[in-house]
Design a protein around this motif. Structure first.
Motif, PDB file in Angstrom:
ATOM      1  N   SER A   1      69.964 -15.221   7.765  1.00  0.00           N
ATOM      2  CA  SER A   1      68.536 -15.179   7.446  1.00  0.00           C
ATOM      3  C   SER A   1      67.988 -13.759   7.495  1.00  0.00           C
ATOM      4  N   ASP A   2      68.483 -12.943   8.432  1.00  0.00           N
ATOM      5  CA  ASP A   2      68.022 -11.558   8.511  1.00  0.00           C
ATOM      6  C   ASP A   2      68.371 -10.795   7.237  1.00  0.00           C
ATOM      7  N   ALA A   3      69.583 -11.032   6.735  1.00  0.00           N
ATOM      8  CA  ALA A   3      70.004 -10.364   5.505  1.00  0.00           C
ATOM      9  C   ALA A   3      69.136 -10.788   4.330  1.00  0.00           C
TER      10      ALA A   3
ATOM     11  N   VAL B   1      66.054 -11.767   4.409  1.00  0.00           N
ATOM     12  CA  VAL B   1      64.749 -11.124   4.558  1.00  0.00           C
ATOM     13  C   VAL B   1      64.809  -9.668   4.105  1.00  0.00           C
ATOM     14  N   LEU B   2      65.870  -8.957   4.505  1.00  0.00           N
ATOM     15  CA  LEU B   2      66.002  -7.548   4.130  1.00  0.00           C
ATOM     16  C   LEU B   2      66.158  -7.386   2.621  1.00  0.00           C
TER      17      LEU B   2
ATOM     18  N   TRP C   1      63.188   1.921   5.978  1.00  0.00           N
ATOM     19  CA  TRP C   1      64.131   1.245   6.871  1.00  0.00           C
ATOM     20  C   TRP C   1      64.839   2.243   7.787  1.00  0.00           C
TER      21      TRP C   1
ATOM     22  N   GLY D   1      72.469  -3.506   7.981  1.00  0.00           N
ATOM     23  CA  GLY D   1      71.091  -3.598   7.524  1.00  0.00           C
ATOM     24  C   GLY D   1      70.784  -2.636   6.396  1.00  0.00           C
TER      25      GLY D   1
ATOM     26  N   TRP E   1      72.097  -3.965   3.096  1.00  0.00           N
ATOM     27  CA  TRP E   1      71.277  -5.044   2.531  1.00  0.00           C
ATOM     28  C   TRP E   1      69.997  -4.487   1.907  1.00  0.00           C
TER      29      TRP E   1
END
Length: 332
Positions: free
Chosen positions: A3-5, A7-8, A61, A171, A174
């Protein structure tokens, strides 16, 4: 892909696409356009500076990452610096000495920030190769979609081969992928906007820095990384060597890169699509072999470059254009 990926990627994509849309409105009014040139294939002025679409999310980022790992502020400053000199060059053409000086300083700063645990000889080689990669990415940004696809493929392929790169590298990959995808929605042939030197120099240093981090942390082997970027470094290096060997003015704009010769025969959409297919169907499996069979990594690298090594001399990459006695171009 967690899910974090998601979102990024989604956040960077939306930000990039929004910036492109805004630039399209401003570019014509402000004169931010790329005029037809000897190097390009567009017949009319096209809005440029599209590299801001992925550069700004990546810099944001990196700025956030620097609050946790202060050394990454140096990486943000380095990629931002080459992007800035590219922006200045896009708006008013600069000579090569100031550009090269900034490229060298930025590459050194990026390596200092990454602090790879390598010998002085390896660091010197990494510095030279990083400067070269900054420029070769710029050389390969000559047709619609090619540089953006190269960036997107590299980021996603690294995540696939590594099972998801850990830490700040994961991160960053992504975010870069999302930004590149947002840019490609406007740059896919026929392009509505170009990334400009701002974008190509920024990506050249960013991907080189990511590669250093991947190798230093043992996430990917050097051979696997080189395979993923094979089209870019082979085409540029081969073409430049041929132009130097044949005593051409190698600093002059030209259309003798392998990919440019293919465009002249097949068009931009076919060439960019073929490039993407070659990366996915040929380079990615060989990079996987180089990663899983590290003892034979350099053999797989040679295999990866073989089709390029055959095509380049066949299509006369780097050689002067042949002309008929009446001055017309030969067909085919």
């Amino acid at each position: 892909m967690g899910s974090d990926a998601v979102v990024l990627v989604a956040g960077a994509f939306i930000a990039s696409a929004a910036i492109q849309a805004g630039l399209l409105r401003l570019a014509t009014k402000r004169g931010w356009v790329a005029e037809p040139s000897r190097r390009g294939f567009h017949a009319k002025p096209v809005p440029t500076l599209g590299g801001l679409g992925f550069a700004l999310p990546v810099l944001a980022w990196l700025g956030w990452l620097a609050t946790q790992e202060p050394r990454l502020a140096g990486l943000a400053l380095a990629v931002g610096g080459v992007g800035l000199i590219g922006l200045i060059d896009d708006l008013r053409e600069l000579g090569w000495p100031p550009r090269l000086a900034v490229h060298c300083l930025a590459a050194a700063l990026a390596l200092w920030a990454l602090a790879p645990s390598w010998s002085p000889v390896m660091l010197a080689a990494a510095l030279a190769l990083t400067v070269w990669h900054v420029n070769l990415f710029n050389f390969m940004d000559g047709i619609d979609g090619l540089a953006g696809c190269a960036c997107l493929f590299f980021c996603l392929a690294v995540q696939f081969l590594s099972g998801g790169a850990p830490g700040w590298l994961g991160g960053l990959l992504w975010v870069t992928a999302g930004g590149a995808l947002g840019f490609l929605t406007f740059n896919w042939p026929p392009a509505r906007i170009f990334m400009g030197d701002l974008g190509s120099l920024f990506l050249g240093l960013l991907l080189a820095a990511i590669t250093v981090g991947l190798i230093d942390q043992g996430i990917l082997s050097p051979a696997a990384c080189l395979i993923l970027l094979a089209v870019l470094w082979f085409d540029t290096t081969y073409t430049l060597c041929v132009r130097i060997a044949t005593r051409q003015r190698f600093t002059q704009a030209h259309r003798s890169h392998l990919y440019q010769l293919i465009v002249a025969r097949r068009g931009q959409l076919w060439t960019t699509s073929a490039f993407l297919a070659f990366c996915i169907l040929w380079l990615l499996p060989l990079a996987w072999l180089a990663q899983t069979q590290s003892a034979y990594g350099w053999l797989w690298l040679l295999v990866a470059a073989l089709p390029l090594a055959v095509a380049a001399p066949l299509l006369r990459a780097g050689l002067p254009e042949r002309r008929l006695p009446d001055g017309k171009q030969p067909k085919g």
